[in-house]
Design an enzyme around this catalytic site. Structure first.
Site, PDB file in Angstrom:
ATOM      1  N   LYS A 214       0.841  -1.291  -0.064  1.00 39.49           N
ATOM      2  CA  LYS A 214       0.043  -0.010   0.023  1.00 39.49           C
ATOM      3  C   LYS A 214       0.776   1.424  -0.342  1.00 39.49           C
ATOM      4  CE  LYS A 214      -3.194  -2.154   3.275  1.00 39.49           C
ATOM      5  NZ  LYS A 214      -3.751  -1.873   4.383  1.00 39.49           N
TER       6      LYS A 214
ATOM      7  N   GLU B 163       7.733   2.174  -6.185  1.00 41.95           N
ATOM      8  CA  GLU B 163       7.872   1.939  -4.938  1.00 41.95           C
ATOM      9  C   GLU B 163       8.046   2.904  -4.011  1.00 41.95           C
ATOM     10  OE1 GLU B 163       7.495  -0.103  -2.409  1.00 41.95           O
ATOM     11  OE2 GLU B 163       8.449  -2.303  -2.657  1.00 41.95           O
ATOM     12  N   ASP B 164       7.589   2.558  -2.762  1.00 44.52           N
ATOM     13  CA  ASP B 164       7.660   3.684  -1.756  1.00 44.52           C
ATOM     14  C   ASP B 164       9.148   3.891  -1.345  1.00 44.52           C
ATOM     15  OD1 ASP B 164       7.753   1.297  -0.421  1.00 44.52           O
ATOM     16  OD2 ASP B 164       6.199   2.297   1.150  1.00 44.52           O
TER      17      ASP B 164
ATOM     18  N   ASP C  98      14.761  -1.073   0.513  1.00 39.42           N
ATOM     19  CA  ASP C  98      15.575  -1.233   1.698  1.00 39.42           C
ATOM     20  C   ASP C  98      16.358  -2.448   1.554  1.00 39.42           C
ATOM     21  OD1 ASP C  98      15.949  -1.200   4.612  1.00 39.42           O
ATOM     22  OD2 ASP C  98      14.154  -2.073   5.271  1.00 39.42           O
TER      23      ASP C  98
ATOM     24  N   LYS D 214      17.161   3.361   0.896  1.00 37.86           N
ATOM     25  CA  LYS D 214      17.979   3.091   2.268  1.00 37.86           C
ATOM     26  C   LYS D 214      19.119   2.364   1.895  1.00 37.86           C
ATOM     27  CE  LYS D 214      14.873   2.691   5.970  1.00 37.86           C
ATOM     28  NZ  LYS D 214      14.419   1.914   6.929  1.00 37.86           N
TER      29      LYS D 214
ATOM     30  N   PHE E  98      13.648   4.266  10.822  1.00 35.96           N
ATOM     31  CA  PHE E  98      12.291   3.686  10.391  1.00 35.96           C
ATOM     32  C   PHE E  98      11.581   5.170  10.357  1.00 35.96           C
ATOM     33  CE2 PHE E  98       8.185   1.821  10.549  1.00 35.96           C
ATOM     34  CZ  PHE E  98       8.386   0.818   9.450  1.00 35.96           C
ATOM     35  N   VAL E  99      11.246   5.246   8.735  1.00 37.25           N
ATOM     36  CA  VAL E  99      10.459   6.458   8.449  1.00 37.25           C
ATOM     37  C   VAL E  99       9.112   6.202   8.139  1.00 37.25           C
ATOM     38  CG1 VAL E  99      12.556   7.471   7.510  1.00 37.25           C
ATOM     39  CG2 VAL E  99      11.034   6.311   6.210  1.00 37.25           C
TER      40      VAL E  99
ATOM     41  N   ASP F  11       3.942   3.599   6.535  1.00 33.84           N
ATOM     42  CA  ASP F  11       3.311   3.409   7.796  1.00 33.84           C
ATOM     43  C   ASP F  11       3.985   2.481   8.636  1.00 33.84           C
ATOM     44  OD1 ASP F  11       3.383   0.576   6.479  1.00 33.84           O
ATOM     45  OD2 ASP F  11       1.718  -0.138   7.972  1.00 33.84           O
TER      46      ASP F  11
ATOM     47  N   ARG G 138       0.132   6.755   7.581  1.00 31.57           N
ATOM     48  CA  ARG G 138       0.178   6.882   6.111  1.00 31.57           C
ATOM     49  C   ARG G 138      -0.205   8.070   5.687  1.00 31.57           C
ATOM     50  NH1 ARG G 138       1.205   1.625   3.982  1.00 31.57           N
ATOM     51  NH2 ARG G 138       0.200   0.309   5.153  1.00 31.57           N
TER      52      ARG G 138
HETATM   53  P1  5GP Z   1      12.563  -4.332   1.314  1.00 31.07           P
HETATM   54  O1  5GP Z   1      11.959  -5.545   0.562  1.00 31.07           O
HETATM   55  O2  5GP Z   1      13.466  -3.307   0.250  1.00 31.07           O
HETATM   56  O3  5GP Z   1      13.279  -4.547   2.628  1.00 31.07           O
HETATM   57  O4  5GP Z   1      11.577  -3.653   1.809  1.00 31.07           O
HETATM   58  C1  5GP Z   1      10.437  -2.817   0.934  1.00 31.07           C
HETATM   59  C2  5GP Z   1       9.211  -2.514   1.873  1.00 31.07           C
HETATM   60  O5  5GP Z   1       9.709  -2.465   3.306  1.00 31.07           O
HETATM   61  C3  5GP Z   1       8.808  -1.255   1.680  1.00 31.07           C
HETATM   62  O6  5GP Z   1       7.777  -1.162   0.481  1.00 31.07           O
HETATM   63  C4  5GP Z   1       8.195  -0.654   2.712  1.00 31.07           C
HETATM   64  O7  5GP Z   1       6.930  -1.286   2.819  1.00 31.07           O
HETATM   65  C5  5GP Z   1       8.858  -1.451   3.879  1.00 31.07           C
HETATM   66  N1  5GP Z   1       9.737  -0.526   4.527  1.00 31.07           N
HETATM   67  C6  5GP Z   1      11.264  -0.526   4.465  1.00 31.07           C
HETATM   68  N2  5GP Z   1      11.698   0.489   5.417  1.00 31.07           N
HETATM   69  C7  5GP Z   1      10.773   0.965   5.815  1.00 31.07           C
HETATM   70  C8  5GP Z   1      10.696   2.099   6.601  1.00 31.07           C
HETATM   71  O8  5GP Z   1      11.941   2.872   6.946  1.00 31.07           O
HETATM   72  N3  5GP Z   1       9.491   2.489   6.915  1.00 31.07           N
HETATM   73  C9  5GP Z   1       8.497   2.000   6.510  1.00 31.07           C
HETATM   74  N4  5GP Z   1       7.172   2.409   6.948  1.00 31.07           N
HETATM   75  N5  5GP Z   1       8.347   0.932   5.547  1.00 31.07           N
HETATM   76  C10 5GP Z   1       9.619   0.639   5.334  1.00 31.07           C
END
Ligand code: 5GP
Length: 183
Positions: A46, A103-104, A107, A135, A156-157, A163, A169
């Protein structure tokens, strides 16, 4: 969550105005890159719903939108355990289309690595990633994002679609959640 969401945010990283300006730049560049290609913008739900809405309005070319649902964090976790679950599939055929995955935040990269593999099987003409936040310190999987809004530190943002436990959100800015909220 406190009754005042703003109190749970320790530091504001990107103001509403700063986000708007950066997205305008990204949209201008992407519109130039995809002119005449009618790109298929695929937002990952989301978290990217707010970004997607602003990004497509900053792209002054015809494009189409689609949504994919994934769930990577289980419940109240704040890190990716590696298990990615598809919660909503595409409703459109993306074969021979120019796809931009929106993507938002990038990470660990595990979510996008999984999604790119999944979408590639459907044989798009091209596929690129556009992420609002990057990140890089926590990367586990090698993922290349052609379009990136801002780089964020290892914190963590929340806000602007992102969210914690389904809250925050709707904050118009992006900030660091105070650790005492999730510790
Ligand atoms: P990844 O698979 O790259 O570790 O993570 C991607 C997803 O993790 C993002 O789409 C997001 O939903 C969540 N995520 C990663 N870091 C953060 C953060 O700092 N804050 C939030 N709210 N979600 C995060």
């Amino acid at each position: 969550m406190s009754s005042d969401m703003h109190k749970d945010v320790g530091k504001i990283l990107f103001t509403e105005r700063k986000i708007r300006r950066r997205i305008q730049e990204m949209g201008t560049q992407m519109a130039a890159d995809y002119k005449g290609k009618n790109p298929m913008m695929v937002a990952v739900l989301k978290g990217s719903f707010v970004f997607m809405a602003d990004l497509v309005r900053a792209m002054d070319i015809p494009c189409e939108i689609e949504f994919l649902g994934v769930s990577s964090y289980e419940g109240k976790a704040t890190t990716n355990t590696g298990a990615v679950r598809l919660t909503k599939d595409l409703n459109t055929d993306i074969a021979d289309r120019h796809v931009i995955v929106v993507e938002d935040i990038l990470d660990s990269g595990l979510t996008l690595q999984y999604l790119m593999g999944y979408l590639k099987n459907r044989q798009p003409a091209s596929m690129e990633i556009c992420t609002l936040l990057d990140k890089p310190e926590r990367r586990k999987a090698e993922v290349y994002a052609k379009y990136k809004g801002f780089t964020v530190p290892d914190a963590f943002v929340v806000g602007y679609g992102l969210d914690y436990d389904e809250g925050y959100r709707n904050l118009p800015y992006i900030g660091v959640l105070k650790p005492e909220i999730y510790e």
